[in-house]
Design a protein around this motif. Sequence first.
Motif: not given
Length: 231
Positions: A203-209, A21-24, A216-231
């Motif tokens: 990967v499409a979701g991860l790429k967007k994230v 996806q990134f190469a494309a 500003e959003n560094s240090g987070r645990f994020v799902n492929y759909d952009g939602t945050e996951i609790p530690w």
Amino acid sequence: MPGTILITGSNRGIGLEMCRQFAADGWRVLACCRDLPNATELRSLRERYPNLRLFQLDVTDYGHMATLAKALEGEAIDILFNNAGYYGPKGVSFGQVDRDEWRRVLESNTIAPYMMAETFADNVAASEHRVIAVVSSKVGSIADNSSGGGYIYRSSKTAVNQVVKSLSVDLRERGISVIALHPGWVKTAMGGPNALISAEESVAGLKKVLLETNPENSGRFVNYDGTEIPW
């Protein structure tokens, strides 16, 4: 503007699809895997995309990692995507833990991503995007653990989440953002055929994230759909 991404574990599954996806999209892709001569799909992908470069790298061989760093010295890396990992024995329950396998999983899933960050921090700091990402797993979430078991893999991902959090603090002054990512339950060799989503969707979701990650959003645990996951 397309940049440069370094991807470990590029020979199959999420890593391979991330390369595609990134190469494309016109990015320079530095694709690393442990057994390059037998990475037939990755080598075929290289024939389609001249902006994809292949490197042999075992992420638990730190001498080999240093050699790669020397080869890439001075090259800016916008995204360092730590995807390589090892699941270890499945179905590990109380009383059945193999200590040697536990050490092997921790080496691959926890120590190696830290060493990649330490080794390539200068390359990332020299880029425009400045992102380090680690593929974690929701099973590493302490808040989400209601079933127990899974001591080996769970603990490796919980531990690497802490590594990500510390890196996000320690590298902030250099403008580097660091995140932990859950790719979803993906139909790969590791995820198995009963998984819920395809590698393409994950990967499409991860790429967007990845492209939206910033200080500003560094240090987070994020799902492929952009939602945050609790530690």
